[in-house]
Design an enzyme around this catalytic site. Sequence first.
Site, PDB file in Angstrom:
ATOM      1  CG  ASP A   1       8.119  -5.447   5.308  1.00 63.61           C
ATOM      2  OD1 ASP A   1       7.170  -5.501   4.509  1.00 63.61           O
ATOM      3  OD2 ASP A   1       8.004  -5.621   6.536  1.00 63.61           O
TER       4      ASP A   1
ATOM      5  CG  ASN B   1       9.181  -1.910  11.753  1.00 61.08           C
ATOM      6  OD1 ASN B   1       9.369  -0.770  12.160  1.00 61.08           O
ATOM      7  ND2 ASN B   1       8.190  -2.678  12.209  1.00 61.08           N
TER       8      ASN B   1
ATOM      9  CD  GLU C   1       5.022  -2.554   2.479  1.00 60.33           C
ATOM     10  OE1 GLU C   1       3.863  -2.989   2.479  1.00 60.33           O
ATOM     11  OE2 GLU C   1       5.806  -2.730   3.432  1.00 60.33           O
TER      12      GLU C   1
ATOM     13  CG  ASP D   1       8.132  -2.222  15.627  1.00 60.67           C
ATOM     14  OD1 ASP D   1       7.391  -3.193  15.399  1.00 60.67           O
ATOM     15  OD2 ASP D   1       8.013  -1.121  15.060  1.00 60.67           O
TER      16      ASP D   1
ATOM     17  CG  HIS E   1       5.166   1.054  10.004  1.00 59.47           C
ATOM     18  ND1 HIS E   1       4.093   1.688  10.570  1.00 59.47           N
ATOM     19  CD2 HIS E   1       4.701   0.451   8.872  1.00 59.47           C
ATOM     20  CE1 HIS E   1       3.016   1.487   9.821  1.00 59.47           C
ATOM     21  NE2 HIS E   1       3.363   0.751   8.785  1.00 59.47           N
TER      22      HIS E   1
END
Length: 581
Positions: free
Chosen positions: A268, A178, A309, A237, A272
Amino acid sequence: MKLLKRLTPVLFLLLLVACRSGGDPAPPPTPTPLPTSSPTPIPTATLAPTATPAPTPLPLPSQGDGAGTAGFPWWNDRVFYEVFVRSFQDSDGDGIGDIQGLISRLDYLNDGDPGTTDDLGITGIWLMPVAESPSYHGYDVVDYRTIESDYGSNQDFQELMEEAHKRGIVVIVDLVMNHTSVEHPWFAASAADDPEYRDWYIWESEPAFCCGPWGETVWHQDGDEYYYGVFWEGMPDLNLENPDATAEIYDIARFWLQDMGVDGFRLDAIKHLVEEGRKQENTDATHAWLQGFHDAYKSASPHALAVGEAWTQTDEAVDYVGDEVDIVFEFDLAQAMIDSANQGQRGPAAIRQGIANSFYPPNQYAAFLTNHDQNRVMTQLGGDVAAAKLAATMLLTNPGVPFIYYGEEIGMLGEKPDERIRTPMQWENSSTAGFTSGTPWESLADGVALTNVQAETEDPDSLLSHYRQMIRLRQTHPSLRVGELIPVKSEPTSVYAYLRHVEGETVLALLNLGDEAVSDYALSLANGPLTNASDPQPLFGEGEVTAPALNDAGGFNSYRPLPELAPQSAAIILLESQPLH
């Protein structure tokens, strides 16, 4: 529309399980003041297990077609252990854990000999980030292809892979897609308007909107412009809608799978990855991107595992499973198991277990209690060792793929801030807990004198001994690894019972979560898989086990396998066993 389609079955499950449980779960208790040091281990009423045969060694994912027991994927036969390398074992006295230190402790996790019982029995390791990073935790990467210098070298890592595989341990590594560190050369080039890298991150002349998913600042000023970073200003990001950035992530995954030899990834923050304007979580664009990534990592290594996740509720987390990642962490169930152990009531765990079973493909989620972002289990349980054993029993008799956070098996304490839930592993009672010959990078958690591997190894009733026994049972009995979970109606509400069934084997898990003995209890199963349960065998627990009187539908009524269930105790009973076809 997706939410509406799911709402009805969820409400049905909640009502059904609540009725079976004799009412709604009890409200959370008032938090117990935490001890300043670990209490003396409390002898629980969980009885000593009978002798268990040695488990069969597991093949590595690269050996064969990737299938495990009963045709399930290989990861369903594994028990994983989350390692923070910085805090596990220091080999050179600088106070920082490293890869050579981890290698020196592999025999604690699994010595490669299925006939021994003094190792933990772990068959998989998840390594928190090991790539070069300026931070202690490693989630802000500056070089994806180089091992963090505090931890060693790429050659050290390849030695770790070799030594782990010798012991039958698979290794997956944290892959952070991310965002990068603000110190990554990509970001430096992007901030300098390098045309090759400018669009690798998300830039605006003015913030496009105010805040992030939990009200945090996400637009961070750099000169006259702003870049997007959902976690903090040090982690900008990546713009994964840029095909060049995406191609680079694909190549990094290939590098770890093929050049470094890992068996997969923990991914991870997957919810997002790609924003759609003000919508910053669980977007359609994120799902589409992950489908492409899935194809890429499976092309590089067809049997690689990717566990995601997606820290969100079950009905959203499940959308990532299948053609995006192989499994996701099941956060709702994790907290529910702790709540049931804390409250002495089956309601929280039974309800969430029923929901998980209804949403996920059979066995295809990662079960856990806590991880590196949460207050430790023993802290949440107020130092109650008996409750910690019950939580461990639920975890290790669960249909999901179990993950254990390092130190959880000995009951380490830890409460945020994050550094205090990532403290050095406690190997012995000494000023550095056997972690280092120097000064630990972070001070030890409370309670080292009693909460350490050496002391608990010598105590057959310790939490560590319990984890060893439960892991060994899971490895030995296929029903506990891949079997269907069949809820069993039980009274009173402190009693939690369920079957795990696979062709040829049926096991009953029976827990008294309450702090009082129970003799007036009854187990009922209207329809079940049993055909001849005339000679049940205690796998964990002792005493004369009574056989159920089976009904015509393979179930039973008012069954009491043991005359009394001791306070905060568990029994695992083999009801039927026949050779697998």
